[in-house]
Scaffold this motif. Structure first.
Motif, short mmCIF file in Angstrom:
data_model
loop_
_atom_site.label_atom_id
_atom_site.label_comp_id
_atom_site.label_asym_id
_atom_site.label_seq_id
_atom_site.Cartn_x
_atom_site.Cartn_y
_atom_site.Cartn_z
N PRO A 182 -0.31 3.30 -3.92
CA PRO A 182 -0.91 2.11 -3.31
C PRO A 182 -1.38 1.12 -4.36
CG PRO A 182 -1.66 4.08 -2.17
CD PRO A 182 -0.82 4.54 -3.32
N ALA A 183 -1.25 -0.13 -4.03
CA ALA A 183 -1.46 -1.19 -5.01
C ALA A 183 -2.83 -1.14 -5.65
CB ALA A 183 -1.23 -2.56 -4.36
N ASP A 184 -3.87 -0.68 -4.92
CA ASP A 184 -5.20 -0.68 -5.53
C ASP A 184 -5.55 0.64 -6.18
OD1 ASP A 184 -5.18 0.37 -3.03
OD2 ASP A 184 -6.62 -1.06 -2.19
N THR A 185 -4.54 1.49 -6.35
CA THR A 185 -4.73 2.71 -7.14
C THR A 185 -4.51 2.33 -8.60
OG1 THR A 185 -3.74 3.90 -5.32
CG2 THR A 185 -3.95 5.10 -7.40
N GLU A 186 -5.25 2.95 -9.49
CA GLU A 186 -5.13 2.60 -10.92
C GLU A 186 -3.68 2.72 -11.41
OE1 GLU A 186 -7.33 2.49 -14.96
OE2 GLU A 186 -8.30 3.04 -13.05
N GLY A 187 -3.02 3.84 -11.07
CA GLY A 187 -1.69 4.10 -11.64
C GLY A 187 -0.57 3.27 -11.05
N SER A 188 -0.86 2.50 -10.05
CA SER A 188 0.21 1.75 -9.40
C SER A 188 0.85 0.74 -10.36
CB SER A 188 -0.35 0.99 -8.20
OG SER A 188 0.61 0.09 -7.73
N ALA B 46 3.42 -5.06 -8.67
CA ALA B 46 2.87 -6.32 -9.16
C ALA B 46 1.55 -6.57 -8.45
CB ALA B 46 3.85 -7.46 -8.86
N LYS B 47 0.50 -6.86 -9.24
CA LYS B 47 -0.82 -7.01 -8.61
C LYS B 47 -1.79 -7.73 -9.52
CE LYS B 47 -2.57 -2.54 -10.11
NZ LYS B 47 -3.33 -1.35 -9.74
N VAL B 48 -2.85 -8.20 -8.90
CA VAL B 48 -3.93 -8.82 -9.64
C VAL B 48 -4.81 -7.71 -10.19
CG1 VAL B 48 -5.94 -10.31 -9.45
CG2 VAL B 48 -3.85 -10.86 -8.17
N ILE B 49 -4.96 -7.67 -11.51
CA ILE B 49 -5.76 -6.58 -12.06
C ILE B 49 -7.15 -7.05 -12.45
CG2 ILE B 49 -3.83 -5.16 -12.83
CD1 ILE B 49 -4.13 -6.43 -15.57
N GLU B 50 -7.36 -8.33 -12.36
CA GLU B 50 -8.69 -8.84 -12.74
C GLU B 50 -8.78 -10.28 -12.24
OE1 GLU B 50 -9.38 -8.44 -17.01
OE2 GLU B 50 -10.69 -10.22 -16.88
N THR B 51 -9.98 -10.69 -11.89
CA THR B 51 -10.18 -12.12 -11.63
C THR B 51 -11.35 -12.53 -12.50
OG1 THR B 51 -11.73 -11.72 -9.83
CG2 THR B 51 -9.43 -11.99 -9.22
N SER C 165 2.61 -4.96 -1.62
CA SER C 165 2.76 -3.51 -1.52
C SER C 165 1.67 -2.97 -0.61
CB SER C 165 2.58 -2.87 -2.90
OG SER C 165 3.54 -3.37 -3.79
N PHE C 166 1.84 -1.72 -0.26
CA PHE C 166 0.81 -1.05 0.54
C PHE C 166 -0.49 -0.98 -0.27
CE2 PHE C 166 -1.33 2.97 1.62
CZ PHE C 166 -1.68 2.66 2.93
N ASP D 62 -9.49 -5.13 3.31
CA ASP D 62 -9.49 -6.55 2.94
C ASP D 62 -9.19 -6.66 1.45
OD1 ASP D 62 -11.78 -5.26 2.23
OD2 ASP D 62 -13.13 -6.92 2.71
N GLY D 63 -8.54 -7.68 1.07
CA GLY D 63 -8.29 -7.88 -0.35
C GLY D 63 -7.21 -6.98 -0.91
N ASN D 64 -5.98 -7.20 -0.49
CA ASN D 64 -4.85 -6.46 -1.05
C ASN D 64 -4.51 -7.10 -2.40
OD1 ASN D 64 -2.33 -5.52 -1.76
ND2 ASN D 64 -1.60 -5.42 0.37
N PRO D 65 -4.64 -6.36 -3.50
CA PRO D 65 -4.44 -6.96 -4.82
C PRO D 65 -2.98 -7.36 -5.07
CG PRO D 65 -4.74 -4.59 -5.03
CD PRO D 65 -5.00 -4.92 -3.58
N SER D 66 -2.07 -6.88 -4.23
CA SER D 66 -0.65 -7.22 -4.44
C SER D 66 -0.21 -8.38 -3.55
CB SER D 66 0.22 -5.99 -4.18
OG SER D 66 0.22 -5.69 -2.80
N ALA D 67 -1.17 -8.95 -2.83
CA ALA D 67 -0.83 -10.09 -1.96
C ALA D 67 -1.25 -11.38 -2.65
CB ALA D 67 -1.54 -9.94 -0.61
#
Lengths: 483, 483, 483, 483
Positions: free
Chosen positions: B163-169, B172-177, B207-208, B213-218
């Motif tokens: 899942p996108a908000d798992t560390e090992g994923s 493509a995702k936002v890793i920091e803002t 991704s899943f 709320d707040g899907n880091p891959s969206a």
């Protein structure tokens, strides 16, 4: 009122006494009661009623330029794109009723006659009488709403026969002329709906002739079906009475007949040309027969495709298969065919042209494209019906079984997931008629060869393309080759 | 003048210093001199020159609503059918030059951005900033005639990742803002023309995610190509310099690149949305991406089909086969494809609809029909090229041979019936590039998968049909079944 | 030992100094070091080593009837079904190494020469010298394990040229005879592997001739590649060195060459016939060329199909698609092809016949059936590879990328579900070479036209059927028609 | 003599009084006089006569191991390849008579029963009685030459019904057991030839059951057709009496019936298993049903293909089209199909295996390959018949017309180039029955779904391939990947 209704149609058909043979017997009683014809006659009567119906009459007729009375709109020679659209709507309404199963719905021959009429002037060079005869006949048909069939194609033996002006030749030809008219003998492979029409247009491709002028096999005329010397021989009929067991053949079975002319006397005023073999092609070409007929046919194709799509969607649902990827793909292909056909019709109406005589002709290449593709489309749709029906196309009880003792079993075991046994069976009866029965077998073969075989249609497409040099120039420019 | 010309295009591409790798080496010099890119850059510069050319500028540009200056017409949001036709003409002019070989001709991404722009209001529910960012970016591109590529699809490993908000994923995702923007990592399978564009639109399918709320891959954003942290890795280039030996790849070879984002900082004003995964689909749906892009694509299909028809006609002539029935049939099939495609475009323009926001959208079903069919059409056209070329697709001398000692033999023995050896060979070099060479191999695969695989497109067609119940009703009425 | 090993093969190829042109330059150095040839030469050397290897020598050689030494088994004229099976095993072993990618593996021409040899007696009617020359040449090749190419087909311009005995004719023909031999000029469209062979068999279809006896274009002979007056012109090479990036072309790229004979003097003892055009067909017919070659080819087809099936299974696994119904169906089709091909080979071996000269000939109809089907099979297999590979056939990094800086990204993002990035990429490099690269493009075209185009092969099948009357009789009996 | 002749067959069929319904009426008189059955019964009687005929008896029977009397050879459990060939010859002789149109020729069910018999030992683990019952029944059928039909497949409603041991379930199941036997209710979608057989083998796939042991829907048995509680409901019959008008349906129309069991009491000695659902699959698997039946089927396929090839050759001749390239190509394709089918049969016989019980089983992959391909072959052959027949498949006079007044016209105009009108028409009547009539429609659908739909057969092929890892290894070795 010139435009006729269903009752009038039936009366006229029943009144004529044609020399009609079915399974070795001369047919004597009224056709509207004969099992091989009554279903079709009833359907066709419905079509004629429709054009007299208040709801449709405005869209299906126009005011005769001769009498001001309402005549069938499929006789209208179009002079602009709007006329084409009006003409199209007639076919949409009628084929919305027969779902495209009537290849010889009355609008087809009305259109053909209209096409030849628009080129009547080409006959003048041969004789002013010929041109007048054609124009008069067109007006006669329009004003009396005559139902017409036609005979074009001769059998192999006639085609392979000796030159037309040789005594032994069996090609269709004029064997005598006298002051009453011309005397014609010959045979034609197929007049579809011959017996359920009033008159027949005879228009053979000329055979080879020895003489330079006056080819005896070059002629065209139209006569009543029951003129002396004309014989119609039927094929086996696939019509059945039960609308449950045979939902299509009980309504839409158009009989095909072999037509023989044995010394038929055609009065001079019914002869459209005679002797000059070049007039055959000119009438087709300058009358834009393929374009006008192709435009009518395309609306029939569309109606048929809509009906088959409906059947395919119903089968997918009945078989619980609508969600399967392979089913969705098959259905999407049919939807794509429908998009193509509709778009091609639109293109033909939009890209039409005006003839020197002032008539508006639909763009032909999109129509030929439809003709070239539809046989493949039809085959694929039938194949999809067969795939979705599986063993239900083999084992199917009949209407009588549903009111016999074993009915209790059928109701339990042959129900569907959300349909009764009767509903389920009726759907597969329809699928059977199209996918495995003789009505469907004839429809498939008809669509395959209807407007010429694949080679003929391909060649027509090839010839219709006016920009071949432009396309080659794109390539030649890229590779730096002088043109 | 906002609309740029070829020189400006080249200058901008040469000026940027992107992290670009080709065959294991970092590319350092100006791209317009690099053998893998120079041919395409020259072609694309020609396209930009065209829109500044007096003969075309009226048809290819319109007056910016912001500045009144001339901007590219492919940015125009259409509000009626005429606008669609004007937009279409831009693609006709450009693809008349590249013959449809440029899948990423600038009008493609201009159209995509315009489509998203028309739906900017859907972003407002998430944040007014997002909507403004998208509108501003659209205006920025239009006013500066920015050449854009895009990154949509992620590699299998990213899709199969946790899942996108798992560390090992590795999705493509936002890793920091932070207060400067969002920091993004991830990889994209393919940015066609990445290096020959100025900016890149990044717009992954989310991704899943575990969190509600707040899907880091969206998210979606656009940035300059040479922003820190972006790496482009090229495939093998098929471009060659000799326009004789490689008439297509010398001009039209669009490089595909694998794009990696490694902690890329995207400033807030370039973010179009972030966190709400529903916005991904809504932008596509309500922006009518498939319809607008499909309309551009269909004109490209038509240009390509015209060129291939030209090649097929030339080959038939060169091989003295044009009169053979089997050749005529093959050619007629290609002509039929062309009629379908043109008719479908006409239908899409004629049957469009106006959105709640007042934009005019082409009818989608005819466009999907084109998308569904073109891969098969293309495959068949290539097959015809292969059949007509026979052994000439295997053995072909090169430009250098025509100025070497054995040239004397080639000129005698390799001439055609009415062509010189050089002309004949150049035609088969072109056929080889399409029918057996790597440029053609990539084109074929591109057309096969370009707008979704066959299953995706079929499903799109199936979903687009709004009259399924009507079609079923035709059948149900006939068999007397209550609906 | 007569049978040669890999080192001997390389030495002989490097030793000869043929007039060979590549990209406008005369090739001067040893071919085994030239990038266009070295991969293939190494592969072919491996094949020759194999036949000298203790593990294989018994199966791949037999004792020369002349010297008792070991000679290649593909030279063996079979006299019973067991011999056919032994011959087949040679092809199985070799094509198990080259996976069917070498259409001109040495066993092919060894088989062809053997076939002509079995019909040497037909030459006796023309001249006992001719028959002796052919027998001697066969023995020479067998005893010295000569690697042979051939030239059969002339270019269009030669075929369309004036009658062969007209001065201006450019058809291949004897332009002079003298006491040393015959002097020949002409050109041939394609000698595959020309440069990597030692000698060339020249065997054109005779052109039309004005004279009744002594057609100057009717002849056959064999000569060393570096005889004066022979020029070889290469096509573009698709060979690359990296076995990772180009796993096939680095090993199996057979060069095709255009061959020109310019007043080549062929000594009398190397002429197999001259003047009598009927001998051309008779050598093919009575030598059973199509049956013997077809038997070798079928084993090559089988090896290639096994390899492609392996690739398709690997791709299905790599893409996680093996369990999908559509994938299983595609794979099942390939397995079915393999069953057909194997069964046809078995049938050809089982239904053979013995010639008047005592040789055993495999049944031809099963072999023609294989020839007729394989082009379609091959096309479908390649299509399946393309479908399973999707975008991986477009974007693919190279070996060099895997040791450059961005390697870290590739290893993370391009790994498969159970494969490393390197393994995954290497599989798609292979798929690319076959499905989109130039090596594969040439292979596809080669298989399409290899043993005659579809019409030629279809006609061969039609002619081979000896029971046409029996099949018609089944029908005639049923319908009660006298035969 | 145990083996029965035609007269005995007819007597037995006429003697039984089954509960048979046709078009809503109970059939009461002798079947051998009923128009829907008499043609088929006469044909089948001919087959039985054949096996008693001195010319064939040696090849079609063997000596009973029980009595030493002659019994049908299709009952022979093969123990070596020669036995397979002998078995095949029986099918060749019989299908040489029915040309493959009888899918339920007696050898089919004899073979099926023999297959299950060879695995009787698997029933012992459930009960020694079951094994003995099966062996006894096999011996009973063999010694009395019982004509058998079967019921396997249940209707959709039964499959979608609740778990078998739920009260409301309508799945076929045992609803009671008592000291006389088991009582069974349920329905089966299709017993082909049900009424023209003596007994019926009932062998449903078990439905889902709630209980872990004792699935009430897991059972198999065989009973006489006229046992109380069994109802057969026919579909519409396509049989007609005129062998001229309907050359096939007058002879080969196998009726399909819907079979209902309503509380049928099956005596214990006729039950082959009951309760353990695993036995269903084990009997199929270990009895090698698909291989043994597939071997019989393949000979039927071959006979049918030979007949269709004969028809296609006759049509090509009748239409003067045999010399056209497109015709030759179509015919060559049919010849290729025939080569494949014959070669696959040879391969299956040659690559067989011996079971632990000592029986010889034909190689299955070649047989599955035939099953997978034949539906496509059949469709293509029918398509060729349709193409060659053109309008002759639409318009066809009947036998009665040839003795009516218009006969004089038909004889002149419908003659062929070298055939009389009667000969020509009779050929097209045959083509019509196959290409457009209901007999042919049912045959086509039967071949499409006969041995499982395309997905099932494809999966069977996929599973049958034992060398998948070997093929992948070829690829892995080439790309240097560890396995």
């Amino acid at each position: 009122m010139p435009v006729k209704n269903g009752r009038q149609y039936i009366e006229r058909i029943d009144r004529q006494r044609i020399n009609l043979w079915y399974q070795g017997e001369r047919v004597s009683g009224p056709l509207s009661e004969h099992p091989a014809f009554r279903g079709l006659i009833r359907t066709q009567a419905d079509l004629y009623d429709l054009q007299c119906d208040g709801e449709y009459i405005e869209r299906m007729t126009y005011l005769s330029p001769l009498t001001g009375e309402r005549v069938g709109l499929s006789y209208l020679p179009p002079v602009n794109a709007d006329d084409l659209v009006r003409r199209r709507q007639v076919t949409e309404i009628w084929s919305g009723r027969h779902h495209g199963f009537l290849g010889r719905s009355p609008d087809y021959m009305n259109t053909a006659l209209m096409a030849f009429y628009t080129a009547a002037s080409v006959l003048e060079q041969s004789s002013p009488d010929f041109a007048r005869n054609l124009r008069d006949y067109y007006a006669y048909c329009r004003e009396n709403d005559i139902t017409l069939s036609h005979a074009f194609v001769q059998p192999l033996a006639s085609k392979w026969s000796e030159p037309a002006d040789t005594e032994g030749s069996i090609a269709a030809k004029v064997i005598e002329t006298n002051d009453k008219g011309i005397v014609v003998s010959g045979a034609f492979i197929m007049a579809t709906q011959g017996p359920t029409c009033e008159e027949i247009l005879v228009f053979p491709s000329p055979s080879f002739s020895l003489s330079e002028d006056g080819n005896p096999s070059a002629f065209a005329f139209a006569v009543p079906n029951d003129l002396e010397g004309i014989t119609f021989i039927c094929r086996e009929s696939y019509a059945r009475d039960s609308a449950f067991d045979h939902p299509l053949s009980s309504r839409f079975e158009e009989m095909d007949t072999f037509v023989v002319l044995d010394r038929v006397l055609v009065s001079h005023d019914r002869v459209f040309f005679y002797g000059d073999e070049r007039l055959f092609n000119r009438l087709f070409q300058e009358g834009n027969f393929h374009a006008y007929a192709g435009h009518q046919i395309l609306s029939r194709y569309i109606a048929k495709t809509e009906f088959l799509l409906g059947l395919i969607l119903s089968l997918a649902e009945e078989q619980n298969a609508a969600a399967e990827l392979s089913t969705t793909s098959r259905i999407a292909r049919v939807m794509t065919m429908l998009e193509n056909l509709r778009a091609l019709r639109l293109a033909s109406e939009t890209t039409g042209d005006t003839t020197p005589n002032g008539y508006y002709v639909p763009g032909n290449p999109p129509l030929i494209a439809a003709n070239l593709q539809f046989p493949e489309y039809y085959e694929e749709m039938i194949h999809t019906i067969q795939q979705l029906s599986a063993s239900n196309l083999i084992m199917n009880p009949l209407e009588a079984d549903l009111s016999s003792a074993p009915k209790q079993y059928l109701e339990v075991y042959l129900k569907g997931v959300s349909s009764s046994a009767k509903e389920r069976i009726s759907l597969f009866r329809l699928a059977w008629e199209l996918g495995a029965g003789p009505f469907g077998g004839r429809q498939s073969q008809f669509e395959r060869f209807f407007f010429g075989n694949a080679k003929t249609t391909a060649n027509r497409m090839y010839q219709s393309c006016e920009r071949q040099e432009d396309y080659k120039a794109l390539v030649h420019q890229l590779i730096g080759r002088d043109l």
